[in-house]
Design a protein around this motif. Structure first.
Motif, PDB file in Angstrom:
ATOM      1  N   VAL A  56       0.836  -1.218   0.000  1.00  0.00           N
ATOM      2  CA  VAL A  56       0.000   0.000   0.000  1.00  0.00           C
ATOM      3  C   VAL A  56       0.869   1.267   0.000  1.00  0.00           C
ATOM      4  O   VAL A  56       0.637   2.194  -0.790  1.00  0.00           O
ATOM      5  N   LEU A  57       1.876   1.306   0.869  1.00  0.00           N
ATOM      6  CA  LEU A  57       2.681   2.529   0.974  1.00  0.00           C
ATOM      7  C   LEU A  57       3.444   2.842  -0.305  1.00  0.00           C
ATOM      8  O   LEU A  57       3.336   3.963  -0.831  1.00  0.00           O
ATOM      9  N   PRO A  58       4.224   1.896  -0.871  1.00  0.00           N
ATOM     10  CA  PRO A  58       4.938   2.252  -2.106  1.00  0.00           C
ATOM     11  C   PRO A  58       4.004   2.520  -3.283  1.00  0.00           C
ATOM     12  O   PRO A  58       4.316   3.351  -4.142  1.00  0.00           O
ATOM     13  N   LEU A  59       2.850   1.860  -3.319  1.00  0.00           N
ATOM     14  CA  LEU A  59       1.915   2.150  -4.412  1.00  0.00           C
ATOM     15  C   LEU A  59       1.428   3.594  -4.332  1.00  0.00           C
ATOM     16  O   LEU A  59       1.377   4.305  -5.330  1.00  0.00           O
ATOM     17  N   LEU A  60       1.102   4.025  -3.111  1.00  0.00           N
ATOM     18  CA  LEU A  60       0.649   5.409  -2.945  1.00  0.00           C
ATOM     19  C   LEU A  60       1.757   6.380  -3.346  1.00  0.00           C
ATOM     20  O   LEU A  60       1.510   7.379  -4.029  1.00  0.00           O
ATOM     21  N   MET A  61       2.986   6.079  -2.930  1.00  0.00           N
ATOM     22  CA  MET A  61       4.127   6.937  -3.296  1.00  0.00           C
ATOM     23  C   MET A  61       4.280   7.006  -4.801  1.00  0.00           C
ATOM     24  O   MET A  61       4.438   8.083  -5.381  1.00  0.00           O
TER      25      MET A  61
END
Ligand code: ADP
Ligand code: MG
Length: 376
Positions: A56-61
């Motif tokens: 989730v975090l790297p996708l949002l980034m």
């Protein structure tokens, strides 16, 4: 290791600290930088070890600065096996989205509910979290286009590539651009996934987080030998004698789940069932009540064996054993999550003993067996 050196932006670090996530789990440490670098990743780590945040975090980034796509074209696709897991993953995106100046829009789509609101919601969406069947319906009615997908995530990847889903998932993959990032996450593996990952993943970083030999067991396991006729009364005694504040009970069929709930209710236990024959409304309500602690006893089939995260669930009971040893691992993994401890109790009838041996062998762990007559 803290999250600060993983390449995440200050706004996401702020949400992490608001969520009291102070240390990155091993799978997060390894996967987040790789996904940020647009590498393909094949991540294997036990249940409850924080795999969701790992993507989730790297996708949002990566999508923060993505160019706005044409109407109904989406940037990233997360495929999951159940409607409940789709909602749960969307909620994780939602939590972290709150911290972004320009939120990345994430929408969950799945069957069992009306399709029209999902069609509307897909307008201007960046990330779709979907179960395969409904996604294909939405594609067929031109409500979404997958031809610009930059990143594909298969959560519970072994399940998604298993017989039940394989045809639909293959169809979906055939609609994606050739050049894209592929991410697989799973707690368990099967022979198929080993083969398929070589076809789908491009030069992936394979991350396998092994359990430390000397680590303290987070999930205490025990099994009682109980005849089928005695399982009902034994279950009720167990719930009382162990003073279970909350317990998730697994059966292997819809019929058995309903029967267990009926018996519990007759004996004044507050219980609900969740399985594939319930309406989506009833499924959503039962899981909501259980997750929020308002319902003490949830009786489920393997429908919610995978991925579902219940905060600090202390007990899982296998009223019947699952056919697949992998399902056993997923079921008991609903407790003992995020470094908490939990207990998994199996009620094994004499005719299930051989199968229980197989489960233990596959899991690589021995479970103490106790004769129920010695207990109750
Ligand atoms: P998995 O997919 O590996 O089974 P989840 O992603 O569902 O596990 O995470 C399990 C639980 O751990 C969730 O409640 C999640 O909020 C929590 N969690 C995840 N990462 C961390 C972290 N770094 N620190 C504390 N809790 C975490
Ligand atoms: Mg998961």
């Amino acid at each position: 290791m803290s999250f600060t050196s993983l390449g995440l932006s200050p706004d996401l670090l702020k949400v992490l600290s608001d969520q009291h996530f102070t240390l990155a789990t091993p799978i997060q440490q390894a996967a987040i930088p790789a996904i940020l670098n647009k590498k393909d990743v094949f991540g294997i780590a036990k249940t409850g070890s924080g795999k969701t945040v790992s993507y989730v975090l790297p996708l949002l980034m990566n999508l923060k600065e993505a160019p706005k796509l044409k109407n109904r074209h989406v940037n990233a696709l997360v495929l999951v096996p159940t409607r409940e897991l789709a909602e749960q993953v969307k909620d994780v995106f939602k939590i972290f989205n709150k911290g972004l100046n320009v939120p990345v829009k994430a929408v969950a789509v799945y069957g069992g509910v009306s399709i029209n609101p999902q069609m509307t919601a897909l307008q201007g969406t960046n990330i779709v979290i979907a179960t395969p069947g409904r996604l294909l319906e939405l594609v067929a009615s031109n409500a979404v286009s997958l031809s610009d997908i930059e990143t594909l995530v298969l959560d519970e990847a072994d399940k998604m590539l298993n017989l039940g889903f394989k045809e639909e998932v293959d169809k979906i993959i055939s609609l994606l651009p050739q050049k894209r990032q592929n991410i697989f996450f799973s707690a368990t593996l099967n022979a198929d996934i080993q083969l398929i990952h070589q076809v789908i993943l491009h030069d992936p970083l394979v991350i396998k987080i092994e359990e430390q030999e000397d680590s303290i067991e987070q999930i205490q396991q025990v099994a009682y030998i109980v005849s089928n006729e005695n399982k009902g009364p034994f279950l009720r005694k167990l719930i009382c004698s162990r003073e279970m504040q909350q317990v998730l009970i697994f059966t292997s069929s819809v019929h058995a789940a309903d029967a267990v709930v009926n018996k519990l209710r007759k004996n004044n236990f507050d219980a609900k069932a969740i399985h594939s024959k319930k309406s989506q409304g009833a499924r959503t309500e039962a899981l909501y009540l259980f997750k929020s602690g308002k319902l003490k006893i949830l009786v489920a089939t393997d429908l919610i064996g995978r991925g579902i995260d219940i905060d600090r669930l202390p007990f899982v009971i296998n009223y019947e054993l699952p056919r697949s040893p992998k399902d056993y691992v997923h079921r008991i993994g609903r407790t003992g999550r995020a470094e908490q401890i939990g207990e998994a109790i199996s009620l094994v009838s004499p005719d299930e003993l051989d199968h229980f041996e197989v489960i233990q062998k596959k899991m690589g762990k021995k479970v103490d067996l106790i004769y129920s007559e010695n207990v109750v």
